[in-house]
Design an enzyme around this catalytic site. Sequence first.
Site, PDB file in Angstrom:
ATOM      1  N   SER A   1       0.851  -1.196   0.000  1.00  0.00           N
ATOM      2  CA  SER A   1       0.000   0.000   0.000  1.00  0.00           C
ATOM      3  C   SER A   1       0.885   1.244   0.000  1.00  0.00           C
ATOM      4  O   SER A   1       0.524   2.260  -0.599  1.00  0.00           O
ATOM      5  CB  SER A   1      -0.942  -0.004   1.199  1.00  0.00           C
ATOM      6  OG  SER A   1      -0.214  -0.118   2.393  1.00  0.00           O
TER       7      SER A   1
ATOM      8  N   GLU B   1      11.182   6.553   0.226  1.00  0.00           N
ATOM      9  CA  GLU B   1      10.940   5.620   1.339  1.00  0.00           C
ATOM     10  C   GLU B   1      12.211   5.411   2.166  1.00  0.00           C
ATOM     11  O   GLU B   1      12.165   5.318   3.389  1.00  0.00           O
ATOM     12  CB  GLU B   1      10.399   4.283   0.804  1.00  0.00           C
ATOM     13  CG  GLU B   1       9.850   3.436   1.917  1.00  0.00           C
ATOM     14  CD  GLU B   1       8.730   2.506   1.502  1.00  0.00           C
ATOM     15  OE1 GLU B   1       8.140   2.691   0.422  1.00  0.00           O
ATOM     16  OE2 GLU B   1       8.461   1.569   2.274  1.00  0.00           O
TER      17      GLU B   1
ATOM     18  N   ASP C   1       8.760  -3.061  -5.195  1.00  0.00           N
ATOM     19  CA  ASP C   1       7.355  -2.661  -5.067  1.00  0.00           C
ATOM     20  C   ASP C   1       7.030  -1.474  -5.971  1.00  0.00           C
ATOM     21  O   ASP C   1       6.007  -1.465  -6.663  1.00  0.00           O
ATOM     22  CB  ASP C   1       7.046  -2.281  -3.608  1.00  0.00           C
ATOM     23  CG  ASP C   1       7.417  -3.384  -2.635  1.00  0.00           C
ATOM     24  OD1 ASP C   1       7.688  -4.505  -3.092  1.00  0.00           O
ATOM     25  OD2 ASP C   1       7.445  -3.117  -1.426  1.00  0.00           O
TER      26      ASP C   1
HETATM   27  C1  GLA Z   1       9.336  -5.094   1.240  1.00  0.00           C
HETATM   28  C2  GLA Z   1      10.247  -4.123   0.504  1.00  0.00           C
HETATM   29  C3  GLA Z   1      10.746  -4.705  -0.810  1.00  0.00           C
HETATM   30  C4  GLA Z   1      11.326  -6.106  -0.619  1.00  0.00           C
HETATM   31  C5  GLA Z   1      10.384  -6.979   0.220  1.00  0.00           C
HETATM   32  C6  GLA Z   1      10.988  -8.315   0.574  1.00  0.00           C
HETATM   33  O1  GLA Z   1       8.168  -5.275   0.501  1.00  0.00           O
HETATM   34  O2  GLA Z   1       9.556  -2.913   0.244  1.00  0.00           O
HETATM   35  O3  GLA Z   1      11.697  -3.835  -1.388  1.00  0.00           O
HETATM   36  O4  GLA Z   1      12.600  -6.050  -0.045  1.00  0.00           O
HETATM   37  O5  GLA Z   1       9.993  -6.346   1.422  1.00  0.00           O
HETATM   38  O6  GLA Z   1      11.181  -9.067  -0.566  1.00  0.00           O
END
Ligand code: GLA
Length: 376
Positions: free
Chosen positions: A110, A143, A155
Amino acid sequence: MAPRTFRAPGRVNLIGEHTDYNDGFVMPAAINFSTWLTLFPLSENRIEIYSENFQEEVVFDFDNPQTARAKHWSDYAIGVIVMLLQDGCKLRGARLVIRGEVPLGAGLSSSAALEVVTAYALAAHSELNIENHELAKLCQKAEIEFVGARVGIMDQFVSLFGEANKALLLDCRSLEYKLLPLPTDANLVVCNTMVKHELAASAYNERRQQCEEGVRVLSGLLPTVKALRDVTPDQLETHRERLEEDVYRRCRHIVTENVRVLAAAEALEQGDLGRFGELMYESHRSLRDDFEVSCLELDCLVEQARCVEGVFGARMTGGGFGGCTVNLVARDSVEGFKHLVGDGYKKATGIVPEFYICEAVNGAEEVSNEEEQGGD
Ligand code: GLA
């Protein structure tokens, strides 16, 4: 000027966990849960951000800008604004009305969806002409530097580059990717444990440090090693004694997970769902025992799924310590799956899980107002 509406999706990661910040391979898909943003142009020198979910408003004033995080949902949007300004972009005033449908805190990104939709909408409104690769990096930077979570790029990348009915195999070093067809006779079913354990954020950064420690030691022995991506499982075994036990096991997860992602991509291309599913179970075992980011609730959902007919594979997805599992389930077994796993999980934990039948969708886009979806 008329308002404009934008959308950026959350994601589910099929396989390749914690490999992104090790320059490795991941295989997420953008899912049919998005964060929606309607942008109203403002003549004032500010950006107003209103969340329909929280019914709260935050104002970013260009003449008196916020410079530090507030430990608030708005940090993800403000972080993006701060990064755009830091890059020298000229932003126009706007009111952003945001509605998120990606379950919060469930490991379905999200936060990335909020970052991406904000960056995408502001770039369009201010005619900034930023390429999607750059937008993904900018959101990741927001982030890391503004919110303080040292995440990888998976993500944000898939929220921009995802495609309908496809999984995205991403090389997190070169940012080259390949779209892989998802099976038509099986569904991606996401199960939400409905828990999120406290230590998730601190443990994430700690795992990153342990991976970096592995690279520090291994690069002293193998000069070509710049990241764990460059280490093979055999090389790791050869130098096992040089690493602390914990660090060794963290590294073992990463180097074997990279091999599994590539094998899973091959299996998907060949339509071999049995093999794909085995790799999902192996990934889970490795995350549980070597990387130690699973928890009782996630393990319970995976074990429940394993006993159900028509399930090819199951694993935790996302950072871990709660959140969701992803399951590959034959289409005609989905109803039975929900029933059996739901009952089994409730008996074992007292918690009623949520299920989301996911479809892979396109990444961030502007939508015409007629297309915009109403409330849930
Ligand atoms: C979170 C992070 C990603 C990745 C995952 C684990 O979602 O935002 O960058 O490292 O954890 O795979």
